[in-house]
Design an enzyme around this catalytic site. Structure first.
Site, mmCIF file in Angstrom:
data_model
loop_
_atom_site.group_PDB
_atom_site.id
_atom_site.type_symbol
_atom_site.label_atom_id
_atom_site.label_comp_id
_atom_site.label_asym_id
_atom_site.label_seq_id
_atom_site.Cartn_x
_atom_site.Cartn_y
_atom_site.Cartn_z
ATOM 1 N N HIS A 62 -5.252 8.941 62.032
ATOM 2 C CA HIS A 62 -5.938 7.664 61.880
ATOM 3 C C HIS A 62 -5.033 6.708 61.081
ATOM 4 O O HIS A 62 -3.983 7.127 60.563
ATOM 5 C CB HIS A 62 -7.291 7.847 61.173
ATOM 6 C CG HIS A 62 -7.193 8.412 59.802
ATOM 7 N ND1 HIS A 62 -7.539 9.707 59.492
ATOM 8 C CD2 HIS A 62 -6.749 7.869 58.645
ATOM 9 C CE1 HIS A 62 -7.344 9.916 58.212
ATOM 10 N NE2 HIS A 62 -6.860 8.824 57.667
HETATM 11 P P1 TYD Z 1 -10.645 12.143 56.897
HETATM 12 O O1 TYD Z 1 -10.128 11.007 56.082
HETATM 13 O O2 TYD Z 1 -10.845 11.899 58.363
HETATM 14 O O3 TYD Z 1 -9.713 13.405 56.696
HETATM 15 P P2 TYD Z 1 -8.161 13.666 57.076
HETATM 16 O O4 TYD Z 1 -7.480 12.346 57.233
HETATM 17 O O5 TYD Z 1 -7.635 14.429 55.936
HETATM 18 O O6 TYD Z 1 -8.084 14.484 58.299
HETATM 19 O O7 TYD Z 1 -12.011 12.643 56.219
HETATM 20 C C1 TYD Z 1 -12.663 13.821 56.659
HETATM 21 C C2 TYD Z 1 -14.123 13.688 56.297
HETATM 22 O O8 TYD Z 1 -14.305 13.584 54.891
HETATM 23 C C3 TYD Z 1 -14.795 12.468 56.927
HETATM 24 O O9 TYD Z 1 -16.092 12.875 57.360
HETATM 25 C C4 TYD Z 1 -14.968 11.518 55.772
HETATM 26 C C5 TYD Z 1 -15.021 12.405 54.547
HETATM 27 N N1 TYD Z 1 -14.425 11.776 53.374
HETATM 28 C C6 TYD Z 1 -15.240 11.304 52.346
HETATM 29 O O10 TYD Z 1 -16.473 11.380 52.396
HETATM 30 N N2 TYD Z 1 -14.644 10.746 51.241
HETATM 31 C C7 TYD Z 1 -13.294 10.625 51.129
HETATM 32 O O11 TYD Z 1 -12.784 10.099 50.099
HETATM 33 C C8 TYD Z 1 -12.468 11.094 52.214
HETATM 34 C C9 TYD Z 1 -10.965 10.981 52.160
HETATM 35 C C10 TYD Z 1 -13.071 11.657 53.306
#
Ligand code: TYD
Length: 145
Positions: A62
């Site tokens: 992303h």
């Molecule tokens: P995501 O940012 O998509 O993870 P990555 O980039 O590491 O693969 O986040 C995964 C899940 O965690 C998504 O459902 C959102 C949640 N999340 C939070 O609730 N708070 C946060 O600060 C972060 C980074 C993620």
């Protein structure tokens, strides 16, 4: 990979870089510290970390519209692949005394996690799902504007 012409004022891969942190070496163990706005080009509003990552996992996939981030391998190692929609670069993070500054509008993938890897991220804002671009096609369209 070249997709579209880039705006002159748009953020580019060159705006992301490895930052070395202070390291206080001591026979009792080393110490590193980070002060938002001093060692990083933003104030820290949030910290989160990835851990217990199963082998072969991929994270990220992303971009963020406005968020600035700083990523550190607190333990073990992993790769961060950044793309501004035009160029791509892989950064290997494997020490806790340096990290990768990621400016807004960078597509990122994280992979090649070693066993026991811990990825700590310092971020410039609280969690906001509205700041994410999760579709790669949408990302390419936004960077082309
Ligand atoms: P995501 O940012 O998509 O993870 P990555 O980039 O590491 O693969 O986040 C995964 C899940 O965690 C998504 O459902 C959102 C949640 N999340 C939070 O609730 N708070 C946060 O600060 C972060 C980074 C993620």
């Amino acid at each position: 990979m070249v997709h579209q012409k880039k705006r002159d004022d748009a953020l580019a891969l060159q705006d992301c870089y490895i930052l070395n942190l202070p390291k206080i070496e001591d026979s009792r163990g080393n110490l590193t510290f980070v002060e938002g706005g001093v060692h990083l080009p933003f104030d820290i509003k949030r910290v989160y970390y990835l851990y217990d990552v199963p082998g072969g996992s991929h994270r990220g996939a992303h971009a963020h519209r406005n968020l600035h981030q700083f990523m550190v391998a607190m333990s073990g190692s992993f790769d961060v692949i950044l793309s501004d929609g035009h160029q791509e670069r892989t950064f290997h993070l494997n020490r806790s005394y340096f990290g990768l500054y990621i400016c807004p509008m960078m597509w990122r993938n994280l992979d090649n996690f070693s066993s026991g890897a811990v990825c700590m991220v310092m971020a410039s804002a609280r969690y906001d799902e509205g700041d994410y671009i999760r579709d790669h096609g949408d990302f390419l369209q936004e960077v082309a504007r």
